[in-house]
Design a protein around this motif. Structure first.
Motif, PDB file in Angstrom:
ATOM      1  N   LEU A 296       0.803  -1.220   0.000  1.00 54.93           N
ATOM      2  CA  LEU A 296       0.000   0.000   0.000  1.00 54.93           C
ATOM      3  C   LEU A 296       0.837   1.272   0.000  1.00 54.93           C
ATOM      4  CD1 LEU A 296      -2.792   1.296   0.112  1.00 54.93           C
ATOM      5  CD2 LEU A 296      -2.728   1.070   2.605  1.00 54.93           C
ATOM      6  N   PRO A 297       1.843   1.451   0.885  1.00 54.90           N
ATOM      7  CA  PRO A 297       2.615   2.710   0.859  1.00 54.90           C
ATOM      8  C   PRO A 297       3.310   2.956  -0.466  1.00 54.90           C
ATOM      9  CG  PRO A 297       2.997   1.516   2.908  1.00 54.90           C
ATOM     10  CD  PRO A 297       2.267   0.590   2.003  1.00 54.90           C
ATOM     11  N   PHE A 298       3.890   1.912  -1.059  1.00 52.26           N
ATOM     12  CA  PHE A 298       4.573   2.084  -2.345  1.00 52.26           C
ATOM     13  C   PHE A 298       3.582   2.444  -3.450  1.00 52.26           C
ATOM     14  CE2 PHE A 298       7.238  -0.780   0.147  1.00 52.26           C
ATOM     15  CZ  PHE A 298       8.482  -0.193   0.016  1.00 52.26           C
ATOM     16  N   ALA A 299       2.410   1.810  -3.435  1.00 51.25           N
ATOM     17  CA  ALA A 299       1.404   2.110  -4.457  1.00 51.25           C
ATOM     18  C   ALA A 299       0.930   3.557  -4.345  1.00 51.25           C
ATOM     19  CB  ALA A 299       0.221   1.150  -4.324  1.00 51.25           C
ATOM     20  N   GLY A 304       1.054   9.110  -6.485  1.00 50.84           N
ATOM     21  CA  GLY A 304       1.307  10.534  -6.283  1.00 50.84           C
ATOM     22  C   GLY A 304       2.351  11.078  -7.236  1.00 50.84           C
ATOM     23  N   ILE A 305       3.412  10.311  -7.498  1.00 53.44           N
ATOM     24  CA  ILE A 305       4.457  10.761  -8.429  1.00 53.44           C
ATOM     25  C   ILE A 305       3.911  10.895  -9.843  1.00 53.44           C
ATOM     26  CG2 ILE A 305       6.651  10.100  -9.473  1.00 53.44           C
ATOM     27  CD1 ILE A 305       7.415   8.818  -6.804  1.00 53.44           C
ATOM     28  N   VAL A 306       3.140   9.902 -10.295  1.00 53.66           N
ATOM     29  CA  VAL A 306       2.582   9.945 -11.652  1.00 53.66           C
ATOM     30  C   VAL A 306       1.598  11.103 -11.805  1.00 53.66           C
ATOM     31  CG1 VAL A 306       1.178   8.684 -13.314  1.00 53.66           C
ATOM     32  CG2 VAL A 306       2.949   7.490 -12.036  1.00 53.66           C
ATOM     33  N   VAL A 307       0.742  11.328 -10.803  1.00 54.85           N
ATOM     34  CA  VAL A 307      -0.202  12.448 -10.874  1.00 54.85           C
ATOM     35  C   VAL A 307       0.543  13.772 -10.912  1.00 54.85           C
ATOM     36  CG1 VAL A 307      -2.033  13.652  -9.613  1.00 54.85           C
ATOM     37  CG2 VAL A 307      -2.061  11.163  -9.779  1.00 54.85           C
ATOM     38  N   ARG A 308       1.606  13.891 -10.131  1.00 56.93           N
ATOM     39  CA  ARG A 308       2.435  15.095 -10.152  1.00 56.93           C
ATOM     40  C   ARG A 308       3.016  15.323 -11.548  1.00 56.93           C
ATOM     41  NH1 ARG A 308       4.250  19.764  -7.204  1.00 56.93           N
ATOM     42  NH2 ARG A 308       6.377  20.187  -7.895  1.00 56.93           N
ATOM     43  N   ILE A 338       9.755   7.145 -12.831  1.00 52.35           N
ATOM     44  CA  ILE A 338      10.003   7.064 -11.387  1.00 52.35           C
ATOM     45  C   ILE A 338       8.842   6.377 -10.682  1.00 52.35           C
ATOM     46  CG2 ILE A 338      10.332   8.429  -9.292  1.00 52.35           C
ATOM     47  CD1 ILE A 338      11.778  10.502 -10.982  1.00 52.35           C
ATOM     48  N   GLY A 339       7.607   6.673 -11.096  1.00 53.06           N
ATOM     49  CA  GLY A 339       6.450   6.016 -10.492  1.00 53.06           C
ATOM     50  C   GLY A 339       6.459   4.522 -10.704  1.00 53.06           C
ATOM     51  N   ILE A 340       6.804   4.099 -11.945  1.00 53.14           N
ATOM     52  CA  ILE A 340       6.895   2.652 -12.218  1.00 53.14           C
ATOM     53  C   ILE A 340       8.008   2.020 -11.393  1.00 53.14           C
ATOM     54  CG2 ILE A 340       7.365   0.939 -14.001  1.00 53.14           C
ATOM     55  CD1 ILE A 340       6.051   2.812 -16.011  1.00 53.14           C
ATOM     56  N   LEU A 341       9.135   2.726 -11.260  1.00 48.17           N
ATOM     57  CA  LEU A 341      10.257   2.204 -10.476  1.00 48.17           C
ATOM     58  C   LEU A 341       9.874   2.023  -9.009  1.00 48.17           C
ATOM     59  CD1 LEU A 341      13.226   1.384 -10.343  1.00 48.17           C
ATOM     60  CD2 LEU A 341      13.790   3.810  -9.966  1.00 48.17           C
ATOM     61  N   LEU A 344       7.686  -1.015  -8.712  1.00 46.49           N
ATOM     62  CA  LEU A 344       8.455  -2.258  -8.792  1.00 46.49           C
ATOM     63  C   LEU A 344       9.243  -2.515  -7.510  1.00 46.49           C
ATOM     64  CD1 LEU A 344       9.788  -2.020 -12.467  1.00 46.49           C
ATOM     65  CD2 LEU A 344       7.957  -3.487 -11.582  1.00 46.49           C
ATOM     66  N   ILE A 345       9.772  -1.449  -6.920  1.00 48.02           N
ATOM     67  CA  ILE A 345      10.473  -1.609  -5.642  1.00 48.02           C
ATOM     68  C   ILE A 345       9.504  -2.116  -4.575  1.00 48.02           C
ATOM     69  CG2 ILE A 345      11.643  -0.349  -3.784  1.00 48.02           C
ATOM     70  CD1 ILE A 345      12.847   1.458  -5.929  1.00 48.02           C
ATOM     71  N   GLY A 346       8.288  -1.591  -4.585  1.00 46.33           N
ATOM     72  CA  GLY A 346       7.292  -2.068  -3.628  1.00 46.33           C
ATOM     73  C   GLY A 346       6.978  -3.534  -3.813  1.00 46.33           C
ATOM     74  N   VAL A 347       6.849  -3.967  -5.067  1.00 49.88           N
ATOM     75  CA  VAL A 347       6.579  -5.383  -5.330  1.00 49.88           C
ATOM     76  C   VAL A 347       7.741  -6.244  -4.851  1.00 49.88           C
ATOM     77  CG1 VAL A 347       6.205  -7.082  -7.143  1.00 49.88           C
ATOM     78  CG2 VAL A 347       5.042  -4.881  -7.256  1.00 49.88           C
TER      79      VAL A 347
END
Length: 366
Positions: A296-299, A304-308, A338-341, A344-347
């Motif tokens: 959840l935190p990573f998602a 937020g990064i993608v919306v920004r 960066i959002g995708i990265l 992926l780090i969260g996964v």
């Protein structure tokens, strides 16, 4: 194989009129209850529900099935109290008769909300909705209006907002034009209908008990929720301040995009803070956390990064602001990457933590 035929009375009308304590189970007990409720209030729809439950039970027995009829009554105090009382009665009936399935008999939408509670304990094969046929003449309309006025919940839901609206009409007409007055009253009635239709009153009623439970349980989420509210408030203030500094104070699409652009970092940080507190509570309580809580935190951060990035693209393209090192399109690609990265780090982190918890559980079993 026993079938439990449940007649649901969520607001305890049947128990209150007959003076009995639920649950009432058995053919003779329910048939006697029909007489008591019918003598107390012959026009009550609960009588028809009881008779329908008896009819369904008789048909099942005629077909060779083992059927038990029972009446479940809730409470008129609050919906939460009523549902918990019905849940306890179902548990006692399951322990007593050990039924394999259930048939639920209801006569209103409020009673039908209890069906998921029954389904959590028994397989529900059918839901029998009792609709009472009335003669459409003046006398029947009079009695229907009389019953409507006697119902406290309907009075507070319909008559109170209507009365307030009628009182506001002359006051608003004295100060404003007829169009403004009628528009204000219509908005008030619309808010009252949405307030009841969306169940805001039930959510507000359960908010106090949820807050007390959260405070007394000593959870980390208490601090993180308060911090999240503060961060969200700062984000809204920063967004409004950023829009005012750029001159976009009017209600324009670019002003809304600018507001989101300036406030989204703080709002994303607030969401991540709240999600992290929930994650820590789950980890401390069970020592193992489900995948959605871990990710959840990573998602939230990646969203937020993608919306920004998208708001920055629209905002900087329209007003020609921002650094000249990268074009708005290039900056958008960087933010999406960066959002995708982060996702992926969260996964990856979630997978490693799951393996660690599973390995720890295996070691403890050994």
């Amino acid at each position: 194989m026993t079938t439990l035929v449940c007649c649901v009375d969520r607001d305890n009308d049947i128990g209150r009129k007959a003076g009995v304590r639920p649950p009432i189970a058995g053919w003779e007990a329910v048939r006697s209850l029909v007489i008591d409720v019918g003598l107390a209030e012959p026009e009550a729809t609960g009588v028809n529900s009881l008779l329908e439950a008896l009819r369904v039970t008789r048909e099942l027995r005629d077909e060779g099935d083992d059927a038990v009829v029972a009446v479940l009554s809730g409470s008129s105090e609050s919906p939460v109290t009523a549902d918990r009382a019905i849940a306890a009665q179902i548990d006692s009936l399951v322990e007593r008769y050990d039924p394999s399935d259930a048939i639920v008999v209801v006569d209103s939408a409020a009673d039908e909300r209890v069906v998921p509670i029954v389904e959590s304990r028994l397989r529900v094969d059918a839901v029998d909705r009792v609709i009472v046929r009335q003669t459409r003449d003046i006398e029947s309309t009079y009695y229907l209006l009389k019953q409507f006025l006697a119902d406290e919940e309907l009075r507070t839901t319909v008559l109170v907002p209507l009365g307030v609206g009628l009182l506001l009409i002359p006051i608003l007409l004295f100060w404003f034009s007829p169009a403004v007055a009628l528009g204000g009253v219509a908005a008030l009635l619309g808010l009252a209908v949405l307030y009841k239709g969306l169940g805001v009153d039930e959510r507000i009623g359960s908010l106090s008990s949820w807050s007390r439970e959260l405070l007394y349980s000593g959870r980390v989420a208490v601090v993180t929720y308060v911090a999240a509210v503060g961060l969200a408030a700062i984000g809204l203030f920063v967004g409004a301040l950023g829009v005012s500094e750029t001159g976009g104070t009017e209600l324009e699409p670019i002003a809304a995009v600018g507001f989101v652009h300036y406030s989204i970092p703080w709002l994303a940080l607030a969401a991540v803070t709240a999600g992290t507190g929930r994650l820590l509570d789950e980890l401390l309580a069970a020592e193992t956390v489900q995948t959605p809580y871990l990710n959840l935190p990573f998602a939230l951060l990646s969203v937020g990064i993608v919306v920004r990035g998208f708001t920055g693209y629209a905002f900087e393209t329209e007003l020609a602001v921002g650094p000249a090192v990268l074009t708005p399109a290039q900056r958008l690609v960087v933010y999406i990457g960066i959002g995708i990265l982060v996702s992926l780090i969260g996964v990856r982190v979630t997978s490693l933590l799951e393996r660690w918890t599973v390995g720890r559980a295996v070691d403890q079993q050994r």
